[in-house]
Design a protein around this motif. Sequence first.
Motif, PDB file in Angstrom:
ATOM      1  N   PRO A 271       3.313  18.332   4.196  1.00 16.57           N
ATOM      2  CA  PRO A 271       4.774  18.481   4.258  1.00 16.57           C
ATOM      3  C   PRO A 271       5.208  19.889   4.668  1.00 16.57           C
ATOM      4  CG  PRO A 271       4.066  17.479   2.193  1.00 16.57           C
ATOM      5  CD  PRO A 271       2.843  18.040   2.853  1.00 16.57           C
ATOM      6  N   THR A 272       6.457  19.993   5.077  1.00 14.78           N
ATOM      7  CA  THR A 272       7.046  21.293   5.378  1.00 14.78           C
ATOM      8  C   THR A 272       7.602  21.905   4.096  1.00 14.78           C
ATOM      9  OG1 THR A 272       9.324  20.565   5.735  1.00 14.78           O
ATOM     10  CG2 THR A 272       7.781  20.297   7.581  1.00 14.78           C
ATOM     11  N   ASP A 273       8.087  23.132   4.221  1.00 11.70           N
ATOM     12  CA  ASP A 273       8.690  23.802   3.073  1.00 11.70           C
ATOM     13  C   ASP A 273       9.991  23.134   2.629  1.00 11.70           C
ATOM     14  OD1 ASP A 273       6.633  25.611   3.066  1.00 11.70           O
ATOM     15  OD2 ASP A 273       7.729  27.152   4.188  1.00 11.70           O
ATOM     16  N   LYS A 274      10.558  22.273   3.488  1.00 13.84           N
ATOM     17  CA  LYS A 274      11.794  21.573   3.124  1.00 13.84           C
ATOM     18  C   LYS A 274      11.539  20.417   2.163  1.00 13.84           C
ATOM     19  CE  LYS A 274      14.391  22.610   7.355  1.00 13.84           C
ATOM     20  NZ  LYS A 274      15.122  22.012   8.515  1.00 13.84           N
ATOM     21  N   ALA A 275      10.291  20.035   2.026  1.00 12.40           N
ATOM     22  CA  ALA A 275       9.955  18.903   1.159  1.00 12.40           C
ATOM     23  C   ALA A 275       9.764  19.361  -0.278  1.00 12.40           C
ATOM     24  CB  ALA A 275       8.688  18.219   1.647  1.00 12.40           C
ATOM     25  N   GLU A 276      10.122  18.481  -1.190  1.00  7.14           N
ATOM     26  CA  GLU A 276       9.707  18.624  -2.577  1.00  7.14           C
ATOM     27  C   GLU A 276       8.396  17.852  -2.720  1.00  7.14           C
ATOM     28  OE1 GLU A 276      10.899  17.083  -7.061  1.00  7.14           O
ATOM     29  OE2 GLU A 276      12.390  16.990  -5.458  1.00  7.14           O
ATOM     30  N   VAL A 277       7.327  18.559  -3.003  1.00  4.09           N
ATOM     31  CA  VAL A 277       6.050  17.881  -3.232  1.00  4.09           C
ATOM     32  C   VAL A 277       6.091  17.310  -4.645  1.00  4.09           C
ATOM     33  CG1 VAL A 277       3.552  18.132  -3.397  1.00  4.09           C
ATOM     34  CG2 VAL A 277       4.806  19.333  -1.607  1.00  4.09           C
ATOM     35  N   ILE A 278       6.114  15.985  -4.736  1.00  3.01           N
ATOM     36  CA  ILE A 278       6.292  15.317  -6.023  1.00  3.01           C
ATOM     37  C   ILE A 278       4.981  15.181  -6.767  1.00  3.01           C
ATOM     38  CG2 ILE A 278       7.079  13.215  -7.166  1.00  3.01           C
ATOM     39  CD1 ILE A 278       8.702  12.620  -4.589  1.00  3.01           C
ATOM     40  N   ALA A 279       3.950  14.735  -6.067  1.00  2.00           N
ATOM     41  CA  ALA A 279       2.699  14.411  -6.749  1.00  2.00           C
ATOM     42  C   ALA A 279       1.514  14.680  -5.852  1.00  2.00           C
ATOM     43  CB  ALA A 279       2.702  12.947  -7.183  1.00  2.00           C
ATOM     44  N   GLY A 280       0.396  15.047  -6.455  1.00  2.00           N
ATOM     45  CA  GLY A 280      -0.812  15.292  -5.701  1.00  2.00           C
ATOM     46  C   GLY A 280      -2.011  15.463  -6.608  1.00  2.00           C
ATOM     47  N   CYS A 281      -3.133  15.746  -5.972  1.00  2.00           N
ATOM     48  CA  CYS A 281      -4.390  15.878  -6.715  1.00  2.00           C
ATOM     49  C   CYS A 281      -5.326  16.782  -5.927  1.00  2.00           C
ATOM     50  CB  CYS A 281      -5.019  14.511  -6.941  1.00  2.00           C
ATOM     51  SG  CYS A 281      -5.459  13.658  -5.404  1.00  2.00           S
ATOM     52  N   HIS A 282      -6.498  17.025  -6.489  1.00  2.00           N
ATOM     53  CA  HIS A 282      -7.557  17.763  -5.819  1.00  2.00           C
ATOM     54  C   HIS A 282      -8.767  16.845  -5.750  1.00  2.00           C
ATOM     55  CE1 HIS A 282      -5.711  21.896  -7.129  1.00  2.00           C
ATOM     56  NE2 HIS A 282      -5.070  21.342  -6.119  1.00  2.00           N
ATOM     57  N   LEU A 283      -8.726  15.897  -4.801  1.00  2.00           N
ATOM     58  CA  LEU A 283      -9.767  14.884  -4.720  1.00  2.00           C
ATOM     59  C   LEU A 283     -10.664  15.054  -3.496  1.00  2.00           C
ATOM     60  CD1 LEU A 283     -10.875  12.265  -6.035  1.00  2.00           C
ATOM     61  CD2 LEU A 283      -9.309  10.986  -4.549  1.00  2.00           C
ATOM     62  N   SER A 284     -10.084  15.366  -2.357  1.00  2.00           N
ATOM     63  CA  SER A 284     -10.895  15.469  -1.142  1.00  2.00           C
ATOM     64  C   SER A 284     -11.788  16.709  -1.192  1.00  2.00           C
ATOM     65  CB  SER A 284      -9.999  15.515   0.101  1.00  2.00           C
ATOM     66  OG  SER A 284      -9.279  16.727   0.155  1.00  2.00           O
ATOM     67  N   THR A 285     -12.905  16.624  -0.505  1.00  2.00           N
ATOM     68  CA  THR A 285     -13.775  17.790  -0.330  1.00  2.00           C
ATOM     69  C   THR A 285     -13.861  18.221   1.122  1.00  2.00           C
ATOM     70  OG1 THR A 285     -15.740  16.380  -0.157  1.00  2.00           O
ATOM     71  CG2 THR A 285     -15.172  17.214  -2.349  1.00  2.00           C
ATOM     72  N   VAL A 286     -13.427  17.342   2.040  1.00  2.00           N
ATOM     73  CA  VAL A 286     -13.429  17.658   3.466  1.00  2.00           C
ATOM     74  C   VAL A 286     -12.108  17.204   4.077  1.00  2.00           C
ATOM     75  CG1 VAL A 286     -14.539  17.237   5.695  1.00  2.00           C
ATOM     76  CG2 VAL A 286     -15.934  17.408   3.636  1.00  2.00           C
ATOM     77  N   LYS A 287     -11.495  18.089   4.875  1.00  2.00           N
ATOM     78  CA  LYS A 287     -10.277  17.761   5.614  1.00  2.00           C
ATOM     79  C   LYS A 287     -10.472  18.168   7.063  1.00  2.00           C
ATOM     80  CE  LYS A 287      -7.048  18.372   1.747  1.00  2.00           C
ATOM     81  NZ  LYS A 287      -5.797  19.026   1.291  1.00  2.00           N
ATOM     82  N   ASP A 288     -10.345  17.188   7.969  1.00  2.00           N
ATOM     83  CA  ASP A 288     -10.507  17.436   9.404  1.00  2.00           C
ATOM     84  C   ASP A 288     -11.823  18.134   9.725  1.00  2.00           C
ATOM     85  OD1 ASP A 288      -8.033  16.313   9.509  1.00  2.00           O
ATOM     86  OD2 ASP A 288      -7.020  17.991  10.481  1.00  2.00           O
ATOM     87  N   GLY A 289     -12.868  17.783   8.977  1.00  2.00           N
ATOM     88  CA  GLY A 289     -14.190  18.335   9.243  1.00  2.00           C
ATOM     89  C   GLY A 289     -14.493  19.648   8.562  1.00  2.00           C
ATOM     90  N   TYR A 290     -13.519  20.199   7.849  1.00  2.00           N
ATOM     91  CA  TYR A 290     -13.713  21.479   7.184  1.00  2.00           C
ATOM     92  C   TYR A 290     -13.693  21.294   5.670  1.00  2.00           C
ATOM     93  CZ  TYR A 290     -12.514  23.261  11.807  1.00  2.00           C
ATOM     94  OH  TYR A 290     -12.491  23.498  13.147  1.00  2.00           O
ATOM     95  N   ALA A 291     -14.396  22.143   4.960  1.00  2.00           N
ATOM     96  CA  ALA A 291     -14.407  22.069   3.508  1.00  2.00           C
ATOM     97  C   ALA A 291     -12.993  22.318   2.967  1.00  2.00           C
ATOM     98  CB  ALA A 291     -15.377  23.097   2.933  1.00  2.00           C
ATOM     99  N   ALA A 292     -12.571  21.466   2.053  1.00  2.00           N
ATOM    100  CA  ALA A 292     -11.261  21.639   1.436  1.00  2.00           C
ATOM    101  C   ALA A 292     -11.308  22.805   0.442  1.00  2.00           C
ATOM    102  CB  ALA A 292     -10.854  20.362   0.715  1.00  2.00           C
ATOM    103  N   TYR A 293     -10.223  23.533   0.363  1.00  5.14           N
ATOM    104  CA  TYR A 293     -10.105  24.581  -0.647  1.00  5.14           C
ATOM    105  C   TYR A 293      -8.750  24.407  -1.310  1.00  5.14           C
ATOM    106  CZ  TYR A 293      -7.328  27.014   2.934  1.00  5.14           C
ATOM    107  OH  TYR A 293      -6.398  27.340   3.881  1.00  5.14           O
ATOM    108  N   TRP A 294      -8.628  24.914  -2.524  1.00  2.27           N
ATOM    109  CA  TRP A 294      -7.494  24.514  -3.340  1.00  2.27           C
ATOM    110  C   TRP A 294      -6.620  25.680  -3.755  1.00  2.27           C
ATOM    111  CZ3 TRP A 294      -6.917  19.918  -2.244  1.00  2.27           C
ATOM    112  CH2 TRP A 294      -7.987  19.051  -2.125  1.00  2.27           C
ATOM    113  N   SER A 295      -5.332  25.414  -3.795  1.00  2.00           N
ATOM    114  CA  SER A 295      -4.339  26.356  -4.286  1.00  2.00           C
ATOM    115  C   SER A 295      -3.777  25.826  -5.595  1.00  2.00           C
ATOM    116  CB  SER A 295      -3.207  26.504  -3.260  1.00  2.00           C
ATOM    117  OG  SER A 295      -2.094  27.144  -3.840  1.00  2.00           O
TER     118      SER A 295
END
Length: 211
Positions: free
Chosen positions: A137-161
């Motif tokens: 999402p863009t900064d205009k979105a309210e991120v309602i819900a999420g998780c830290h489940l994936s380990t790879v995104k678009d071929g790259y290792a996922a990292y978490w904020s």
Amino acid sequence: MIQKNKGNVCILPGYAHNLVKKYFTHHGYNVVATIKDSDIVVFLGGDDINPKLYQEQPNGAEAWDDARDKFEIAMYEEAGDRFKAGICRGGQLLNVLNGGSLWQDVNNHGSGVHMVTDFVTQEEVLLNSLHHQQMRPTDKAEVIAGCHLSTVKDGYAAYWSKSPGSEDVDVEAAWYADTKSLCFQPHPQLQIDGPTGNYFMSLLERYYHAA
């Protein structure tokens, strides 16, 4: 007991259309055939979205349907200021049409269920997961819900904020208030009275009925 009509819903063609119709009817909504007769327009799951719609080259996206993209963009424009809800691909499309982009291919979201945090209520919810693309999402979105489940995104290792608004969260639900667009990646119609179905209904109460 006859339920009071909670709103008129136009469900666009897509994955599990009849199940989605049953889902909304079960929860007290009236399904209508046209956008002009609706209060809520629902965009459904299906094929990937062409990356050109968010100015990227293919990097995991596949088998998109340009005709469907074109049709649903026209339906989005026709919907105007009506409330819009997107399920799976539908949520991804609403996110893109609000200026967002997609992770074109993430792992660990192809089947089963997982725990998701509602960043507004801090509630932990068990939701189903049937997607390999994911909203950014863009900064205009309210991120309602999420998780830290994936380990790879678009071929790259996922990292978490730690920030729920960060694109480094696996975003499962987002809200664009300016266009009344509720983006939801799980499939509530597969759990009509289960956790995913009930959670999606709670989001309609929060963002549609409370408006």
